[in-house]
Write a protein that holds these residues in place. Structure first.
Motif, PDB file in Angstrom:
ATOM      1  N   GLY A  73       0.822  -1.211   0.000  1.00  0.00           N
ATOM      2  CA  GLY A  73       0.000   0.000   0.000  1.00  0.00           C
ATOM      3  C   GLY A  73       0.849   1.251   0.000  1.00  0.00           C
ATOM      4  O   GLY A  73       0.529   2.226  -0.695  1.00  0.00           O
ATOM      5  N   CYS A  74       1.946   1.247   0.752  1.00  0.00           N
ATOM      6  CA  CYS A  74       2.853   2.397   0.782  1.00  0.00           C
ATOM      7  C   CYS A  74       3.500   2.613  -0.582  1.00  0.00           C
ATOM      8  O   CYS A  74       3.616   3.750  -1.059  1.00  0.00           O
ATOM      9  CB  CYS A  74       3.936   2.188   1.838  1.00  0.00           C
ATOM     10  SG  CYS A  74       3.316   2.147   3.533  1.00  0.00           S
ATOM     11  N   LEU A 260      10.079   2.257 -11.950  1.00  0.00           N
ATOM     12  CA  LEU A 260      11.197   1.923 -11.066  1.00  0.00           C
ATOM     13  C   LEU A 260      10.763   1.211  -9.777  1.00  0.00           C
ATOM     14  O   LEU A 260      11.389   0.214  -9.381  1.00  0.00           O
ATOM     15  CB  LEU A 260      12.010   3.181 -10.746  1.00  0.00           C
ATOM     16  CG  LEU A 260      12.785   3.772 -11.935  1.00  0.00           C
ATOM     17  CD1 LEU A 260      13.519   5.047 -11.524  1.00  0.00           C
ATOM     18  CD2 LEU A 260      13.789   2.750 -12.491  1.00  0.00           C
ATOM     19  N   PRO A 261       9.696   1.662  -9.094  1.00  0.00           N
ATOM     20  CA  PRO A 261       9.255   0.896  -7.923  1.00  0.00           C
ATOM     21  C   PRO A 261       8.824  -0.529  -8.268  1.00  0.00           C
ATOM     22  O   PRO A 261       9.079  -1.461  -7.500  1.00  0.00           O
ATOM     23  CB  PRO A 261       8.072   1.716  -7.386  1.00  0.00           C
ATOM     24  CG  PRO A 261       8.326   3.101  -7.864  1.00  0.00           C
ATOM     25  CD  PRO A 261       8.957   2.940  -9.209  1.00  0.00           C
ATOM     26  N   LEU A 262       8.187  -0.697  -9.451  1.00  0.00           N
ATOM     27  CA  LEU A 262       7.764  -2.037  -9.838  1.00  0.00           C
ATOM     28  C   LEU A 262       8.958  -2.921 -10.172  1.00  0.00           C
ATOM     29  O   LEU A 262       8.963  -4.109  -9.852  1.00  0.00           O
ATOM     30  CB  LEU A 262       6.821  -1.963 -11.041  1.00  0.00           C
ATOM     31  CG  LEU A 262       5.433  -1.384 -10.769  1.00  0.00           C
ATOM     32  CD1 LEU A 262       4.557  -1.542 -11.997  1.00  0.00           C
ATOM     33  CD2 LEU A 262       4.789  -2.056  -9.577  1.00  0.00           C
ATOM     34  N   VAL A 263       9.969  -2.345 -10.809  1.00  0.00           N
ATOM     35  CA  VAL A 263      11.189  -3.099 -11.087  1.00  0.00           C
ATOM     36  C   VAL A 263      11.822  -3.563  -9.775  1.00  0.00           C
ATOM     37  O   VAL A 263      12.290  -4.705  -9.653  1.00  0.00           O
ATOM     38  CB  VAL A 263      12.178  -2.248 -11.909  1.00  0.00           C
ATOM     39  CG1 VAL A 263      13.544  -2.927 -11.982  1.00  0.00           C
ATOM     40  CG2 VAL A 263      11.639  -2.017 -13.319  1.00  0.00           C
ATOM     41  N   ALA A 264      11.825  -2.668  -8.788  1.00  0.00           N
ATOM     42  CA  ALA A 264      12.373  -3.029  -7.482  1.00  0.00           C
ATOM     43  C   ALA A 264      11.562  -4.161  -6.848  1.00  0.00           C
ATOM     44  O   ALA A 264      12.119  -5.130  -6.313  1.00  0.00           O
ATOM     45  CB  ALA A 264      12.382  -1.807  -6.566  1.00  0.00           C
ATOM     46  N   THR A 306       8.671   0.281  -1.749  1.00  0.00           N
ATOM     47  CA  THR A 306       8.385   1.474  -0.954  1.00  0.00           C
ATOM     48  C   THR A 306       9.606   2.374  -0.846  1.00  0.00           C
ATOM     49  O   THR A 306       9.494   3.609  -0.962  1.00  0.00           O
ATOM     50  CB  THR A 306       7.917   1.064   0.452  1.00  0.00           C
ATOM     51  OG1 THR A 306       6.740   0.263   0.338  1.00  0.00           O
ATOM     52  CG2 THR A 306       7.614   2.279   1.304  1.00  0.00           C
ATOM     53  N   ALA A 307      10.783   1.764  -0.644  1.00  0.00           N
ATOM     54  CA  ALA A 307      12.010   2.553  -0.500  1.00  0.00           C
ATOM     55  C   ALA A 307      12.317   3.330  -1.770  1.00  0.00           C
ATOM     56  O   ALA A 307      12.680   4.523  -1.714  1.00  0.00           O
ATOM     57  CB  ALA A 307      13.181   1.629  -0.145  1.00  0.00           C
ATOM     58  N   VAL A 308      12.171   2.682  -2.923  1.00  0.00           N
ATOM     59  CA  VAL A 308      12.430   3.384  -4.193  1.00  0.00           C
ATOM     60  C   VAL A 308      11.426   4.513  -4.381  1.00  0.00           C
ATOM     61  O   VAL A 308      11.781   5.617  -4.811  1.00  0.00           O
ATOM     62  CB  VAL A 308      12.365   2.389  -5.374  1.00  0.00           C
ATOM     63  CG1 VAL A 308      12.397   3.131  -6.710  1.00  0.00           C
ATOM     64  CG2 VAL A 308      13.528   1.409  -5.303  1.00  0.00           C
TER      65      VAL A 308
END
Length: 515
Positions: A73-74, A260-264, A306-308
């Motif tokens: 969710g984040c 980028l978040p999805l790649v992570a 979440t971090a990305v």
């Protein structure tokens, strides 16, 4: 345990459909289970109910899964706030000019994200919900596409945590009866053509997208097209990033804030599944997947996502206060889902304590035959999965029982057929159960009302399920999975076409009467 053991899941499903309040329905059904366990004492039932709720929350796997869900969710919240979702729409909207194209986007993304059903719902839902809204596609239709691709592709895809889990169950069943000349992974591969429901379900989605809707789904689509209301009047989406987070920080964000978040998430998730399972110690991919801890690996992936997202937000100028609010808002979007998941797990505890699955299996195994076994295993798996809301739990219950039965009735040739029937029934029951975690996840990330999703999906799931049941009944006559599957695909195509045309005809007649 007697027939009373099936009462709690029946109460959960019936109340959820009647009241359209899934939280209340689940809690009442758990209390009913506590009442049965307490011998009819209502006060003791309350204590048992809250003990069950506590136990599922402190279970290590469950606790990590709850953390993973909150982190997802984040991550989705940062995608929205940094403008990544809008950036994706800006890139795709010139090519996605029709409703059908938008729905096919969701479908093909669902096929590509084959390694985990939860991650599938996150990625596909976030990638397509905004563009779907722009084309007035109902949330029920989007959640159907998500739900009908996530689990089926995970159970037959090239590499997934599902496959590792399934192979481990098969290996355990083989060891229990002393089968040594048949490799568990090879038996799984042989079972894929016999998993009729998963294959027919995956093919039903494009058939429906390219054809015409029928039943409650058609009414949902007509409502969305005519009024622009993506969910039914008076209903509430299970989650809404827009409502919980407000306006995006960057209205014209870059698509990279989505990618980028999805790649992570994907890369760390896949690496985590391999690493946690012992891949770094020299195990093969399938052995690593069989021994992995999905909750640990996917929590790593969700944290990376979440971090990305947080880093991208800070780079774009989001302050620490707004970043923290985005994190809390992301968790807030998941609160209804987290509560439902806890209650759904508790129902699983209820059925386990009362012996629901054992009662169902015991009531049928005495009159099974080799010819009926695949059909009956399929039906029993459907019921257990529907009642408990878990496909993995159903597989865990039935695989150690059904494989030895298959070996006794028909020898090794019957085993792949039974494996396919177990997995097919488990996925179907999971699809139409309002207490299923995968059904909940589809509702969350499509931003659909949960009961509306269940009600509209059920007729669509029943078509491939009915055909699957017939195919298992006639398998002993025809014998070839390829012939049976081909026949099933043809029948499904014409049946879906007939149902769609019939609804369209009735709709036109009604419109003409009004005019």
């Amino acid at each position: 345990m007697d027939f009373l053991s099936v009462i709690p899941p029946i109460v959960a499903v019936a109340l959820a459909i009647i009241t359209k309040r899934v939280l209340l329905s689940l809690f009442v059904s758990i209390w009913v289970g506590g009442l049965i366990a307490a011998g009819g004492n209502p006060f003791e039932a309350v204590g048992i109910t809250f003990t069950w709720l506590k136990d599922v929350m402190v279970d290590p796997w469950n606790a990590r899964f709850l953390v993973m869900t909150a982190l997802l969710g984040c991550g989705a919240a940062f995608m929205f706030k940094t403008g990544g979702s809008q950036g994706l729409i800006n890139v795709l909207e010139k090519k996605l000019t029709t409703k059908k194209r938008v729905q096919f986007l969701s479908y093909f993304l669902g096929l590509i994200i084959f390694f985990n059903d939860y991650v599938n719902s996150v990625i596909v839902g976030n990638a397509s919900k905004d563009i779907s809204a722009k084309h007035k596609i109902s949330r029920e239709k989007l959640s159907y596409v998500l739900d009908s691709t996530a689990a089926p592709i995970a159970t037959i895809g090239p590499v997934s945590d599902w496959i590792g889990f399934q192979v481990s169950l098969i290996a355990g069943a083989f060891a229990s009866i002393g089968i040594v000349g048949m490799e568990p992974y090879f038996a799984f591969l042989q079972s894929i053509p016999w998993n009729f429901y998963a294959i027919l379900c995956l093919l039903a989605v494009p058939m429906i997208i390219a054809g015409k809707d029928f039943g409650p789904m058609a009414k949902a689509e007509e409502r969305a097209q005519k009024t622009g209301k993506l969910i039914p009047e008076g209903s509430t989406p299970l989650s809404s990033v827009d409502q919980d987070l407000g306006e995006p920080y960057k209205k014209e964000g870059s698509v990279w804030n989505f990618i980028l978040p999805l790649v992570a998430l994907i890369s760390v998730g896949i690496w985590g599944l391999w690493y946690v399972g012992g891949g770094a110690e020299g195990k093969s991919i399938m052995d690593a997947l069989a021994d992995t801890d999905v909750s640990v690996a996917l929590t790593w992936g969700a944290f990376a996502m979440t971090a990305v997202g947080l880093i991208l937000g800070l780079i774009q100028g989001m302050g620490f206060k707004e970043s923290e609010e985005t994190l809390l808002g992301g968790i807030r979007t998941m609160l209804p889902a987290l509560i439902i998941i806890i209650l759904a797990w508790s129902i699983g505890t209820v059925t386990s304590e009362l012996g629901t699955a054992e009662y169902v299996v015991g009531a049928t195994e005495s009159w099974m035959t080799a010819g009926l076994l695949p059909f009956l295993v399929f039906v029993i798996a459907m019921f257990i999965s529907f009642a408990t809301g878990t496909s993995w739990g159903t597989m865990s219950i039935l695989t150690p029982i059904a494989i030895p039965m298959a070996f006794n009735f028909g020898g090794e040739p019957l085993i792949p057929i039974i494996i396919g029937a177990i997995f097919a029934g488990a996925i179907f029951g999971d699809h139409i159960s309002p207490i299923s975690d995968t059904t909940v996840m589809a509702s969350i990330f499509a931003e659909s009302d949960h009961i509306a999703h269940v009600n509209t999906q059920a007729p669509y799931a029943l078509v491939p399920a009915s055909i699957t049941g017939v195919l298992y009944l006639v398998y002993s006559v025809i014998g070839s999975s390829i012939v049976l599957l081909a026949a099933g695909i043809i029948v499904q195509f014409f049946l879906l076409r007939y149902l769609g045309n019939r609804h369209a005809k009735k709709y036109m007649e009604a419109e003409n009467r009004i005019a």
